[in-house]
Design a protein around this motif. Structure first.
Motif, PDB file in Angstrom:
ATOM      1  N   LYS A  34      -4.548   0.577   2.911  1.00 19.61           N
ATOM      2  CA  LYS A  34      -3.192   1.064   2.612  1.00 19.61           C
ATOM      3  C   LYS A  34      -3.176   1.885   1.333  1.00 19.61           C
ATOM      4  O   LYS A  34      -3.861   1.550   0.363  1.00 19.61           O
ATOM      5  N   ALA A  83      -6.925  -2.971   7.637  1.00 22.59           N
ATOM      6  CA  ALA A  83      -6.129  -1.768   7.359  1.00 22.59           C
ATOM      7  C   ALA A  83      -6.281  -1.405   5.888  1.00 22.59           C
ATOM      8  O   ALA A  83      -6.222  -2.273   5.015  1.00 22.59           O
ATOM      9  N   ARG A 139      -5.488  12.097   6.374  1.00 20.42           N
ATOM     10  CA  ARG A 139      -6.196  12.273   7.644  1.00 20.42           C
ATOM     11  C   ARG A 139      -6.596  13.744   7.690  1.00 20.42           C
ATOM     12  O   ARG A 139      -5.741  14.622   7.616  1.00 20.42           O
ATOM     13  N   GLU A 167      -1.444   4.466   5.886  1.00 16.24           N
ATOM     14  CA  GLU A 167      -2.542   3.518   6.102  1.00 16.24           C
ATOM     15  C   GLU A 167      -3.540   4.053   7.111  1.00 16.24           C
ATOM     16  O   GLU A 167      -3.216   4.903   7.944  1.00 16.24           O
ATOM     17  N   LEU A 168      -4.772   3.554   7.007  1.00 15.72           N
ATOM     18  CA  LEU A 168      -5.826   3.836   7.991  1.00 15.72           C
ATOM     19  C   LEU A 168      -6.181   2.503   8.626  1.00 15.72           C
ATOM     20  O   LEU A 168      -6.466   1.529   7.912  1.00 15.72           O
ATOM     21  N   ASP A 205     -10.311   4.091  12.355  1.00 14.14           N
ATOM     22  CA  ASP A 205      -9.891   5.396  11.818  1.00 14.14           C
ATOM     23  C   ASP A 205     -10.911   5.959  10.829  1.00 14.14           C
ATOM     24  O   ASP A 205     -11.615   5.216  10.141  1.00 14.14           O
ATOM     25  N   GLY A 232     -10.818   8.701   7.543  1.00 19.30           N
ATOM     26  CA  GLY A 232      -9.873   9.362   6.650  1.00 19.30           C
ATOM     27  C   GLY A 232     -10.500   9.586   5.296  1.00 19.30           C
ATOM     28  O   GLY A 232     -11.667   9.256   5.065  1.00 19.30           O
ATOM     29  N   ALA A 272     -14.609  -1.323   5.134  1.00 19.23           N
ATOM     30  CA  ALA A 272     -14.704   0.136   5.319  1.00 19.23           C
ATOM     31  C   ALA A 272     -15.964   0.639   4.631  1.00 19.23           C
ATOM     32  O   ALA A 272     -16.409   0.075   3.628  1.00 19.23           O
ATOM     33  N   VAL A 280      -1.112  10.036   5.060  1.00 16.19           N
ATOM     34  CA  VAL A 280      -0.698   8.855   5.830  1.00 16.19           C
ATOM     35  C   VAL A 280      -0.583   7.663   4.884  1.00 16.19           C
ATOM     36  O   VAL A 280      -1.125   7.673   3.776  1.00 16.19           O
ATOM     37  N   LEU A 293      -3.916   8.472   0.840  1.00 15.70           N
ATOM     38  CA  LEU A 293      -4.776   8.485   2.029  1.00 15.70           C
ATOM     39  C   LEU A 293      -4.481   9.749   2.820  1.00 15.70           C
ATOM     40  O   LEU A 293      -3.310  10.100   3.028  1.00 15.70           O
ATOM     41  N   ARG A 318     -14.832   5.275   6.822  1.00 16.62           N
ATOM     42  CA  ARG A 318     -14.662   4.821   8.210  1.00 16.62           C
ATOM     43  C   ARG A 318     -14.216   3.371   8.109  1.00 16.62           C
ATOM     44  O   ARG A 318     -14.933   2.547   7.513  1.00 16.62           O
ATOM     45  N   VAL A 319     -13.029   3.065   8.633  1.00 16.20           N
ATOM     46  CA  VAL A 319     -12.499   1.699   8.578  1.00 16.20           C
ATOM     47  C   VAL A 319     -13.015   0.946   9.812  1.00 16.20           C
ATOM     48  O   VAL A 319     -12.726   1.327  10.942  1.00 16.20           O
TER      49      VAL A 319
END
Length: 541
Positions: A187, A185, A208, A219-220, A224, A226, A162, A217, A206, A180-181
């Motif tokens: 978490k 993932a 969004r 996870e991303l 995604d 975030g 990321a 959220v 995390l 930006r991932v």
């Protein structure tokens, strides 16, 4: 559209047609679906899909035909249907334009009113429909610690990679790191490794981010965007990988150097500490914004990408941090030098009962080429000055050169040769020789026809050809010296040397002379002697 073709070299395709203009703008015709959209209020929340009104059917049909022609150039199936006179479906048009947009063959053009929130929803739908998704983008490349290149595919099951692309100070949750991932993932509650800094960090929460609210959220996933709460050392451009995964560094964000600086000070003494804290927070958020204290003038200098950028920073200081500040032009960091060789002596003798002070030196001072700095030569022979006093003489000379006789700026580009002097066995001391050296260099600079040097910047202006004459004329009026020009695409790049003192306000002037179409970069090049009339003006101040 013609302006986009000429200036940007793009191939624009009109996707919508307006119903009314300016204050009579009431809706939009979608030239792909051949439907019209009207708005029941000025918030853009009440959208109605209707048939195209009779008075717009002719113009809509004409532009729809042009749209189909453009799609035929992008897709063979559409081309066959178009040539055989068959009707091309809405989905076929959309697929053709998606393909053309991703391959950069066409640029879809949309319209609307941001103020009244009209057309924004259709534009966002088009972003989803036509722009590439993470799966359409080639795998991201990164470097391993040993310099090897590795790829990360947009796979949620793969190793985490990321990129932090923005830092924001939030009044409620503190420091937010936008990421930006690209792979794997991210978490909440997990540990990540910042491979750019070589540090382990814990992910707190995390989020969004939506326009006017945020959604928490767990996870991303790959693709995604975030925000992370809890990262302390991560800054814009850093790469985050999974704790225990192979560390890689993704291509970092290229941060341009600031091109403009101004001095800033708080309006009241009470705001001094608040200003320093606020500026450091803003500099952390915005990597193109820099803050430093000028060691010579003592001013706090803020630097950014343009005058508007710095105006917004000052406005944010007032709105978000409640700090009122005065902004002015910074003092240019001038220098002083000598222009001819001189031979002087410095003698410090003091008798005040008991042990006195005695130091006596003879020096030659001569100018060095620009950028030569300071050179000290010890030419003492026969022990006329004991060697333990020589460093004190040099120190006295260097300290005295920190403030020149003309306008108080440091003296540079001077070679000093210590060639003679005398000492007293009892009264001589390091302090006496330091003062003698200081007295000698001050006299040498006064007698050596002192001159003021100013910083000269290398300026590169990129401008459309039609404004070339105006831009060069303006650079000449700023005592600039044009070094050369070269064509770059349909623009011209002008290289010039311009004194920094003449460059304040240039960003605004350049924009107004070229309708905002020219840009420039500027960096320090060298110091040069100021013209006689400029020196006289500086001495009066």
């Amino acid at each position: 559209l013609s302006s986009m073709k000429q200036r940007l070299g793009a191939r624009p395709v009109l996707m919508q047609w307006p119903m009314g203009q300016e204050d009579e703008f009431r809706g939009i015709i979608d030239l792909v679906s051949m439907k019209a959209y009207t708005y029941g209020n000025d918030l853009g929340t009440d959208i109605n899909e209707i048939e195209i009104p009779a008075e717009y059917q002719g113009v809509a049909a004409e532009w729809h035909e042009k749209l189909v022609e453009a799609a035929a150039d992008l897709d063979e199936d559409v081309m066959m249907k178009y040539l055989e006179g068959e009707e091309v479906t809405e989905d076929e048009l959309k697929n053709a334009f998606r393909k053309g947009t991703i391959s950069l063959d066409v640029t879809p053009v949309f319209l609307g009113s941001a103020l009244k929130n009209k057309g924004v929803q259709l534009l966002l739908d088009a972003v989803v429909r036509y722009l590439p998704s993470p799966l359409d983008v080639p795998p991201i490349k990164g470097l391993t610690p040993d310099g090897g290149e590795v790829e990360r595919t947009p796979d949620a099951e793969g190793p985490l990679a990321a990129l932090a692309f923005k830092i924001m100070a939030d009044p409620y949750v503190g420091r937010l790191t936008f990421v930006r991932v690209y792979s794997g993932a991210l978490k909440a509650g997990s540990y990540v490794y910042n491979s750019s800094k070589g540090k382990k960090e814990r992910v707190g929460r995390l989020l969004r981010m939506h326009a006017n609210h945020r959604e928490e959220v767990e996870e991303l996933l790959a693709g995604d965007l975030g925000a992370v709460v809890g990262l302390k050392d991560t800054v814009t451009g850093d790469t985050l990988v999974g704790d225990g995964d192979e560390p890689i560094v993704l291509e970092s964000i290229d941060i341009p150097e600031p091109v403009i600086s101004v001095a800033i000070e708080p309006k009241t003494k009470a705001d001094q500490e608040k200003l320093a804290m606020a500026l450091s927070r803003l500099a952390e958020e915005d990597p193109t914004f820099r803050v430093h204290t000028d060691p010579e003038s003592g001013q706090t200098i803020i630097s950014g990408m343009g005058e508007l950028h710095l105006e917004i920073i000052v406005d944010r200081l007032k709105r978000e941090f409640k700090v009122d500040a005065n902004v002015g032009q910074p003092q240019v960091a001038y220098r002083e030098t000598i222009t001819r060789m001189v031979d002087v002596e410095g003698k410090f003798v003091r008798q005040s009962g008991g042990r006195g002070q005695y130091g006596h030196v003879k020096i030659k001072a001569e100018p060095l080429p620009r950028g030569g700095g300071f050179e000290f030569v010890n030419a003492i022979v026969g022990g006329v000055i004991p060697k333990e006093f020589i460093p004190a003489v040099q120190k006295g000379i260097e300290e005295a050169m920190q403030s020149g006789p003309l306008i108080g700026f440091p003296v540079v580009d001077v070679k000093v040769t210590l060639y003679d002097g005398s000492y007293h066995e009892v009264d001589s001391s390091e302090m006496a020789f330091k003062i003698a050296g200081s007295m000698a260099i001050k006299e040498a600079v006064q007698k050596g026809s002192p001159a003021i040097l100013e910083p000269i910047m290398r300026v590169e202006v990129t401008t459309p050809e039609e404004y070339l004459g105006d831009v060069i004329g303006d650079l000449n009026s700023r005592r600039g010296h044009v070094l050369g020009m070269e064509a770059r695409g349909n623009a011209q790049v002008i290289s010039a040397h311009v004194p920094l003192a003449e460059m304040f306000g240039y960003a605004t002037d350049l924009r107004s002379k070229t309708q905002g179409r020219a840009s420039f970069v500027m960096f320090f090049d060298h110091y040069a002697e100021v013209p006689k009339q400029v020196q006289e003006k500086l001495l009066k101040h």
